[in-house]
Design a protein around this motif. Structure first.
Motif, PDB file in Angstrom:
ATOM      1  N   SER A 135       0.878  -1.368   0.084  1.00  0.00           N
ATOM      2  CA  SER A 135      -0.147   0.032  -0.042  1.00  0.00           C
ATOM      3  C   SER A 135       0.704   1.183  -0.122  1.00  0.00           C
ATOM      4  O   SER A 135       0.556   2.272  -0.821  1.00  0.00           O
ATOM      5  N   PHE A 136       2.036   1.241   0.701  1.00  0.00           N
ATOM      6  CA  PHE A 136       2.704   2.238   0.614  1.00  0.00           C
ATOM      7  C   PHE A 136       3.527   2.672  -0.398  1.00  0.00           C
ATOM      8  O   PHE A 136       3.517   3.972  -1.125  1.00  0.00           O
ATOM      9  N   PHE A 137       3.791   1.549  -1.310  1.00  0.00           N
ATOM     10  CA  PHE A 137       4.650   1.664  -2.514  1.00  0.00           C
ATOM     11  C   PHE A 137       3.382   2.444  -3.689  1.00  0.00           C
ATOM     12  O   PHE A 137       3.714   3.203  -4.410  1.00  0.00           O
ATOM     13  N   LEU A 138       1.941   1.797  -3.489  1.00  0.00           N
ATOM     14  CA  LEU A 138       1.163   1.994  -4.802  1.00  0.00           C
ATOM     15  C   LEU A 138       0.900   3.677  -4.164  1.00  0.00           C
ATOM     16  O   LEU A 138       0.676   4.341  -5.464  1.00  0.00           O
ATOM     17  N   THR A 139       0.829   4.137  -3.040  1.00  0.00           N
ATOM     18  CA  THR A 139       0.348   5.545  -2.751  1.00  0.00           C
ATOM     19  C   THR A 139       1.507   6.379  -2.881  1.00  0.00           C
ATOM     20  O   THR A 139       1.380   7.621  -2.622  1.00  0.00           O
ATOM     21  N   SER A 140       2.705   5.934  -3.126  1.00  0.00           N
ATOM     22  CA  SER A 140       4.050   6.553  -3.270  1.00  0.00           C
ATOM     23  C   SER A 140       4.028   7.037  -4.743  1.00  0.00           C
ATOM     24  O   SER A 140       5.059   7.974  -5.215  1.00  0.00           O
ATOM     25  N   LEU A 141       3.384   6.287  -5.895  1.00  0.00           N
ATOM     26  CA  LEU A 141       3.783   6.391  -7.307  1.00  0.00           C
ATOM     27  C   LEU A 141       3.015   7.758  -7.725  1.00  0.00           C
ATOM     28  O   LEU A 141       2.164   8.313  -7.192  1.00  0.00           O
ATOM     29  N   PRO A 142       3.939   8.499  -8.523  1.00  0.00           N
ATOM     30  CA  PRO A 142       3.510   9.723  -9.374  1.00  0.00           C
ATOM     31  C   PRO A 142       2.341   9.546  -9.989  1.00  0.00           C
ATOM     32  O   PRO A 142       2.063   8.539 -10.510  1.00  0.00           O
ATOM     33  N   GLY A 143       1.580  10.449 -10.296  1.00  0.00           N
ATOM     34  CA  GLY A 143       0.173  10.614 -10.706  1.00  0.00           C
ATOM     35  C   GLY A 143       0.629  10.473 -12.381  1.00  0.00           C
ATOM     36  O   GLY A 143       1.716  10.786 -12.926  1.00  0.00           O
ATOM     37  N   ALA A 144      -0.262   9.883 -13.207  1.00  0.00           N
ATOM     38  CA  ALA A 144      -0.374   9.707 -14.613  1.00  0.00           C
ATOM     39  C   ALA A 144      -1.577  10.893 -15.205  1.00  0.00           C
ATOM     40  O   ALA A 144      -2.068  11.707 -14.350  1.00  0.00           O
ATOM     41  N   ASP A 145      -1.535  10.744 -16.392  1.00  0.00           N
ATOM     42  CA  ASP A 145      -2.489  11.614 -17.169  1.00  0.00           C
ATOM     43  C   ASP A 145      -3.260  10.742 -17.900  1.00  0.00           C
ATOM     44  O   ASP A 145      -3.080  11.209 -19.140  1.00  0.00           O
ATOM     45  N   LEU A 146      -4.318  10.058 -17.584  1.00  0.00           N
ATOM     46  CA  LEU A 146      -5.099   9.258 -18.807  1.00  0.00           C
ATOM     47  C   LEU A 146      -5.984  10.126 -19.437  1.00  0.00           C
ATOM     48  O   LEU A 146      -6.541  10.850 -18.895  1.00  0.00           O
ATOM     49  N   PRO A 147      -6.454   9.697 -20.667  1.00  0.00           N
ATOM     50  CA  PRO A 147      -7.424  10.311 -21.616  1.00  0.00           C
ATOM     51  C   PRO A 147      -8.894  10.137 -21.046  1.00  0.00           C
ATOM     52  O   PRO A 147      -9.032   8.991 -19.974  1.00  0.00           O
ATOM     53  N   THR A 148      -9.822  11.047 -21.231  1.00  0.00           N
ATOM     54  CA  THR A 148     -11.219  10.849 -20.573  1.00  0.00           C
ATOM     55  C   THR A 148     -12.278  10.114 -21.560  1.00  0.00           C
ATOM     56  O   THR A 148     -13.313  10.362 -21.557  1.00  0.00           O
ATOM     57  N   HIS A 149     -11.343   9.107 -22.382  1.00  0.00           N
ATOM     58  CA  HIS A 149     -12.327   8.361 -23.168  1.00  0.00           C
ATOM     59  C   HIS A 149     -13.204   7.384 -22.337  1.00  0.00           C
ATOM     60  O   HIS A 149     -12.977   7.005 -21.131  1.00  0.00           O
ATOM     61  N   PRO A 150     -14.504   7.282 -22.757  1.00  0.00           N
ATOM     62  CA  PRO A 150     -15.544   6.429 -22.055  1.00  0.00           C
ATOM     63  C   PRO A 150     -15.041   5.009 -21.493  1.00  0.00           C
ATOM     64  O   PRO A 150     -15.514   4.667 -20.355  1.00  0.00           O
TER      65      PRO A 150
END
Length: 308
Positions: free
Chosen positions: A148-163
């Protein structure tokens, strides 16, 4: 009648607390559900609803009737589930529109309060099974805390808003509603869909909201049955894992971090620490109050048995 109406309002308020938390990045709806005593009712009720719908869809077209489906629906405590869900939905929309902007503006102070709240909440799953922990339980919790610590440390991404993207992300994020330690809003932030989701609510973007709703329903239907099975058959072990997930998720609420999850040099330490202590004290006070109430009920029950 007054008590009945009061209980409906109380359950709606508890559901509202869960819904509010889901709008705030870093706060798990499952954690708040544990704190307000709704967790088992929500998981059990949702599991029976999913089973009832499944049996209705498979039995009725085959001419088997709807008896098996209705049997499942009758096992749901609707007096708790319906008010809680209504309160949850109303509070979620309200929090997205009103509270989330404040959290974005005062992130450090808000995270400090939430950090203290979740830290104190660890006591709830830790003692929830009423059994003592063995050495391997602590090791297992540590493994899931590290994950959980590792996953919450990951930097953010920028996914498209495709349905399709929105559908998939929603199906994953909704699992956080029933999984303490994981925040659905944090998942949205991590993939870059938190702001688009908030904007879709404000602008009534029905295409986006429809894709999100379908994904959430699908993810919840698939995940809740698995969690219900684990809680019913491996209750203590499941709570051990949930405790680890909650502990590791504190990384997401560390007040001194940047937008890309990098740790920053602490600033305004006295006020931030004071807010941490305040959040911690709120939960501790709630736990102590609930334990005293339970002890009083047990004593009254014992006294009633003696007098009878």
């Amino acid at each position: 009648m007054a008590n009945s109406v009061g209980s409906y309002i109380f359950n709606a308020v508890r559901g509202g607390a869960v819904g509010t938390s889901e709008a705030l990045p870093g706060i798990s709806g499952g954690t708040v559900a544990l704190m307000v005593g709704l967790y088992d009712k929500l998981i059990g009720g949702a599991g029976h609803v999913v089973s009832g719908i499944k049996r209705y869809v498979t039995d009725v077209p085959r001419g088997r009737g709807k008896d098996r489906a209705m049997e499942r629906f009758r096992q749901v405590d609707w007096s708790v589930l319906l008010p809680a869900l209504i309160g949850m939905a109303v509070a979620l929309v309200g929090a997205l529109l009103l509270i989330a902007p404040l959290v974005e503006e005062y992130t450090q102070y808000a995270y400090a309060i939430f950090f203290g709240l979740v830290l104190a909440c660890l006591w709830i799953p830790y003692t929830g099974a009423g059994k003592s922990w063995k050495a391997w339980h602590y090791l297992l919790a540590l493994v899931f805390a590290a994950l959980s610590f590792f996953l919450t440390s990951l930097p953010g991404a920028d996914l498209p808003t495709h349905p399709l993207v929105v559908f998939f992300v929603a199906s994953v994020a909704i699992c956080a509603l029933v999984l303490p330690g994981v925040s659905g809003s944090f998942i949205l932030v991590a993939v870059g869909l938190y702001t688009p989701t908030k904007d879709a609510v404000e602008n009534l973007d029905f295409v986006y909201l429809g894709s999100f709703a379908l994904g959430a329903i699908t993810g919840l239907a698939l995940f809740v049955k698995a969690l219900q099975y684990l809680l019913e058959n491996f209750h203590h072990l499941t709570l051990v894992i949930l405790t680890g997930l909650m502990a590791g998720s504190l990384r997401a609420l560390w007040p001194w971090q940047g937008e890309n999850r990098e740790i920053l040099t602490p600033t305004d330490v006295p006020l931030t620490v004071a807010l941490m202590v305040l959040g911690f004290a709120i939960v501790v006070g709630s736990i102590v109050w609930e334990q005293r109430k339970r002890l009083q009920r047990e004593q009254q029950g014992a006294h009633h048995e003696v007098t009878v």
